[in-house]
Design a protein around this motif. Structure first.
Motif, short mmCIF file in Angstrom:
data_model
loop_
_atom_site.label_atom_id
_atom_site.label_comp_id
_atom_site.label_asym_id
_atom_site.label_seq_id
_atom_site.Cartn_x
_atom_site.Cartn_y
_atom_site.Cartn_z
N LEU A 128 52.39 2.63 26.47
CA LEU A 128 53.54 1.73 26.46
C LEU A 128 54.08 1.58 25.04
O LEU A 128 55.29 1.66 24.80
CB LEU A 128 53.13 0.37 27.03
N ILE A 129 53.16 1.39 24.08
CA ILE A 129 53.59 1.23 22.69
C ILE A 129 54.28 2.49 22.19
O ILE A 129 55.32 2.43 21.52
CB ILE A 129 52.38 0.84 21.80
N VAL A 162 57.74 2.41 23.59
CA VAL A 162 58.58 1.40 22.93
C VAL A 162 59.03 1.92 21.57
O VAL A 162 60.21 1.85 21.22
CB VAL A 162 57.80 0.07 22.79
N LEU A 163 58.07 2.47 20.81
CA LEU A 163 58.42 2.96 19.47
C LEU A 163 59.38 4.14 19.56
O LEU A 163 60.33 4.24 18.77
CB LEU A 163 57.15 3.37 18.72
N GLY A 220 62.77 2.80 20.39
CA GLY A 220 63.33 2.11 19.23
C GLY A 220 63.84 3.12 18.20
O GLY A 220 64.96 2.99 17.70
N PHE A 265 68.87 1.60 23.58
CA PHE A 265 68.46 0.25 23.19
C PHE A 265 68.20 -0.64 24.42
O PHE A 265 67.28 -1.46 24.42
CB PHE A 265 69.55 -0.39 22.31
N TYR A 283 64.95 0.35 25.70
CA TYR A 283 63.97 -0.22 24.78
C TYR A 283 63.67 -1.67 25.15
O TYR A 283 62.51 -2.09 25.20
CB TYR A 283 64.50 -0.10 23.35
N LEU A 300 60.14 -3.20 26.19
CA LEU A 300 59.59 -4.29 25.40
C LEU A 300 59.19 -5.45 26.33
O LEU A 300 58.19 -6.13 26.08
CB LEU A 300 60.61 -4.75 24.37
N ALA A 306 55.85 -4.90 27.41
CA ALA A 306 54.89 -5.25 26.36
C ALA A 306 54.63 -6.76 26.37
O ALA A 306 53.49 -7.20 26.19
CB ALA A 306 55.42 -4.80 25.00
N TRP A 307 55.68 -7.54 26.62
CA TRP A 307 55.50 -9.00 26.67
C TRP A 307 54.60 -9.40 27.83
O TRP A 307 53.81 -10.35 27.71
CB TRP A 307 56.85 -9.70 26.76
N ARG A 326 52.20 -7.59 28.94
CA ARG A 326 50.84 -7.23 28.50
C ARG A 326 50.28 -8.26 27.52
O ARG A 326 49.07 -8.39 27.38
CB ARG A 326 50.84 -5.84 27.85
N LEU A 327 51.17 -8.98 26.81
CA LEU A 327 50.71 -10.00 25.88
C LEU A 327 50.56 -11.35 26.58
O LEU A 327 50.38 -12.39 25.93
CB LEU A 327 51.69 -10.14 24.71
N VAL A 384 58.55 -14.97 28.43
CA VAL A 384 59.26 -14.24 27.37
C VAL A 384 59.73 -12.89 27.92
O VAL A 384 60.85 -12.45 27.62
CB VAL A 384 58.36 -14.04 26.14
N THR A 438 62.88 -13.33 29.78
CA THR A 438 64.01 -13.59 28.88
C THR A 438 64.43 -12.32 28.16
O THR A 438 65.62 -12.04 28.03
CB THR A 438 63.62 -14.67 27.84
N GLU A 439 63.45 -11.53 27.69
CA GLU A 439 63.76 -10.29 26.99
C GLU A 439 64.53 -9.34 27.92
O GLU A 439 65.53 -8.75 27.52
CB GLU A 439 62.48 -9.64 26.47
N TYR A 471 49.63 -4.12 19.39
CA TYR A 471 51.00 -4.63 19.53
C TYR A 471 51.51 -5.19 18.20
O TYR A 471 52.70 -5.15 17.92
CB TYR A 471 51.07 -5.70 20.63
N ALA A 474 52.70 -2.27 16.41
CA ALA A 474 53.98 -1.85 16.99
C ALA A 474 55.10 -2.74 16.48
O ALA A 474 56.18 -2.25 16.12
CB ALA A 474 53.90 -1.90 18.51
N LEU A 504 58.33 -1.50 14.43
CA LEU A 504 59.69 -1.74 14.91
C LEU A 504 60.51 -2.47 13.84
O LEU A 504 61.70 -2.18 13.67
CB LEU A 504 59.66 -2.59 16.19
N LEU A 553 61.57 0.12 11.43
CA LEU A 553 62.66 0.92 12.00
C LEU A 553 63.98 0.16 11.93
O LEU A 553 65.03 0.73 11.61
CB LEU A 553 62.35 1.24 13.47
N LEU A 567 72.42 -2.93 15.97
CA LEU A 567 71.26 -2.45 16.75
C LEU A 567 70.01 -2.55 15.87
O LEU A 567 68.94 -3.00 16.33
CB LEU A 567 71.45 -1.00 17.18
N LEU A 609 66.64 -4.71 16.51
CA LEU A 609 65.32 -4.08 16.55
C LEU A 609 64.38 -4.79 15.60
O LEU A 609 63.22 -5.08 15.92
CB LEU A 609 65.47 -2.61 16.16
N LEU A 641 57.70 -9.74 18.43
CA LEU A 641 56.49 -9.15 19.02
C LEU A 641 55.26 -9.58 18.22
O LEU A 641 54.21 -9.90 18.79
CB LEU A 641 56.62 -7.63 19.05
N ARG A 649 49.19 -14.62 21.61
CA ARG A 649 48.12 -14.03 22.39
C ARG A 649 46.75 -14.37 21.81
O ARG A 649 45.80 -14.66 22.52
CB ARG A 649 48.32 -12.50 22.41
N ILE A 683 61.25 -17.55 23.08
CA ILE A 683 62.35 -17.61 24.06
C ILE A 683 63.60 -18.17 23.38
O ILE A 683 64.70 -17.61 23.49
CB ILE A 683 61.94 -18.47 25.28
N ILE A 741 65.05 -15.53 21.05
CA ILE A 741 65.79 -14.46 21.72
C ILE A 741 67.21 -14.94 22.05
O ILE A 741 68.19 -14.22 21.86
CB ILE A 741 65.05 -13.99 23.00
#
Lengths: 312, 108
Positions: free
Chosen positions: A10-11, A14-15, A18, A34, A37, A41, A44-45, A47-48, A53, A56-57, B7, B10, B14, B17, B33, B37, B44, B51, B69, B72
């Motif tokens: 997954l990472i 995502v990378l 991106g 994007f 992406y 992502l 990924a949220w 997974r965390l 979130v 929302t993402e 993560y 990552a 990001l 990037l 963009l 990012l 993250l 976490r 939230i 974002i």
């Protein structure tokens, strides 16, 4: 032990997405990647352990932002500046600087204290008093309600900012977004069949957000998407920005939030505090008003400033 | 290295990037963009902090999660205004470029 493998894959995705959205030559490619992406992502949220979130993402960071980006990229596709990259040496310098930032941030992970500070236990201890079951909703509407109120005001200010970019002669008209004229296309069919499902789902998301992941923002986004779909299919038009019901719908969320906030002075004696036993019903009222305002504001932000008759 | 640390890395990558895109992209929409990012990389990392605070039967600390939230939504609001500004600039100038127009060369 498939989970670490899944995380690594997954990472990597995502990378890769991106990097692609930064390096792609065509602007439209970059924008579409994007959006992909943003959806990756969101995974990924999940997974965390942050499903709120993630929703929302996916809804805002990928969905609504993506709509804005696509409509902008379509206008700018022939901009001469789009392909003029800086020289190789300045790109190398930028890459060096960017990797420096990434390495510095990454190495911070090694400096973290062993036992992480956490307000999770305290949140769970105080949560039952609010009558809510979703701890994130509890933080948003009870423990840090002031932040949430200001967030809605930021959204309102964004709409005012976008509207204030209208040309003087266009002010008072309807927003610029026009229907796609495509009578034989699939869009009118979708715009007739999806909204009943979308409306139900959006309201359900708001309602269920008190106890499980979801809430006003995610629900409002689904409603906004339905509205935009109906307009794009040509089945309805955006109202004029001066229409009174539109103004009320935009203001309803912040107004109800403030009214309930000030009512807190009367009963427990604090701004944005809820009288004992009434927290849950008051929060539900707030969330419903917010859902309406969020849906209308998001729709109008995508629609752009009023364009008047001489649009495009 | 735990999955959460992955993560974190990552998020750091990001962010890098995003910085690169912000610096190098010639077009302001591409810079936007990059900025998005960059922001999502920082979010993250914040999510990994949430976490790491997992306790009381929760998958993560709900306080930083709620803050992300809000973040974002605020990032989206800023993006919406930036895009509206670019579209207006494009309508006025025929291009959304931030460069000064070359002297003696009329814009198309």
């Amino acid at each position: 032990m498939t989970q670490p493998v899944f995380d690594m894959m997954l990472i990597a995705l995502v990378l890769a997405a991106g990097a692609w959205s930064i390096l792609a030559r065509s602007m439209m490619t970059a924008v579409i990647v994007f959006i992909v992406y943003g959806l990756l992502l969101a995974l990924a949220w999940v997974r965390l352990g942050a499903v709120d979130v993630a929703l929302t993402e996916a809804a805002i960071g990928s969905g609504v932002t993506g709509m804005l980006l696509i409509s902008a990229a379509a206008r700018f596709a022939r901009d001469p500046a789009a392909l003029r990259l800086p020289s190789l040496s300045s790109r190398a310098l930028a890459a060096l600087l960017a990797s420096g930032v990434a390495v510095a941030l990454g190495s911070l992970a090694l400096l973290l204290p062993g036992d992480a500070p956490s307000l999770a236990a305290e949140t769970m201890r105080a949560l039952p008093e609010s009558g809510l079951g979703n701890p994130v909703a509890g933080v948003l509407f009870v423990f840090r309600a002031f932040d949430t109120m200001l967030e809605k005001v930021v959204l309102l200010l964004a709409l005012l900012g976008v509207w204030s970019l209208a040309r003087d002669e266009a002010w008072g008209g309807a927003p610029a977004l026009k229907p796609l004229v495509q009578p034989q296309g699939v869009l009118p069919l979708l715009a007739r069949t999806l909204p009943p499902i979308g409306l139900t789902y959006g309201i359900y998301m708001t309602w269920a957000g008190a106890d499980v992941p979801g809430g006003a923002f995610q629900g409002g986004t689904v409603l906004a998407a339905m509205w935009i779909l109906v307009v794009l299919a040509g089945l309805a038009m955006f109202p004029k920005v001066t229409s009174p019901w539109l103004r009320w719908a935009v203001a309803a969320g912040p107004v109800v939030f403030l009214l309930i906030g000030f009512a807190g002075f009367l009963s427990p004696g604090l701004f944005l505090a809820y009288p004992e036993g009434y927290a849950k019903p008051l929060i539900v009222v707030m969330e419903l008003a917010l859902t309406l305002s969020i849906a209308v504001i998001l729709g109008l932000l995508v629609a752009g400033p009023p364009a008047g008759r001489e649009a495009r | 290295m735990s999955a959460a640390d992955l993560y974190w890395m990552a998020g750091a990558a990001l962010t890098g990037l995003g910085v690169y895109g912000l610096l190098v992209s010639p077009h302001p929409l591409r810079k936007l963009l990059g900025l998005n990012l960059l922001g999502s990389g920082i979010f993250l990392i914040f999510g990994v902090i949430a976490r790491r605070g997992a306790a009381a039967g929760l998958g993560g600390d709900p306080v930083p999660q709620a803050l992300v939230i809000t973040a974002i939504v605020v990032a989206f609001s800023a993006t919406a205004i930036a895009i509206a500004l670019l579209i207006r600039l494009h309508a006025e100038e025929g291009s959304a470029s931030l460069d000064d127009p070359p002297a003696g060369n009329d814009a198309p």
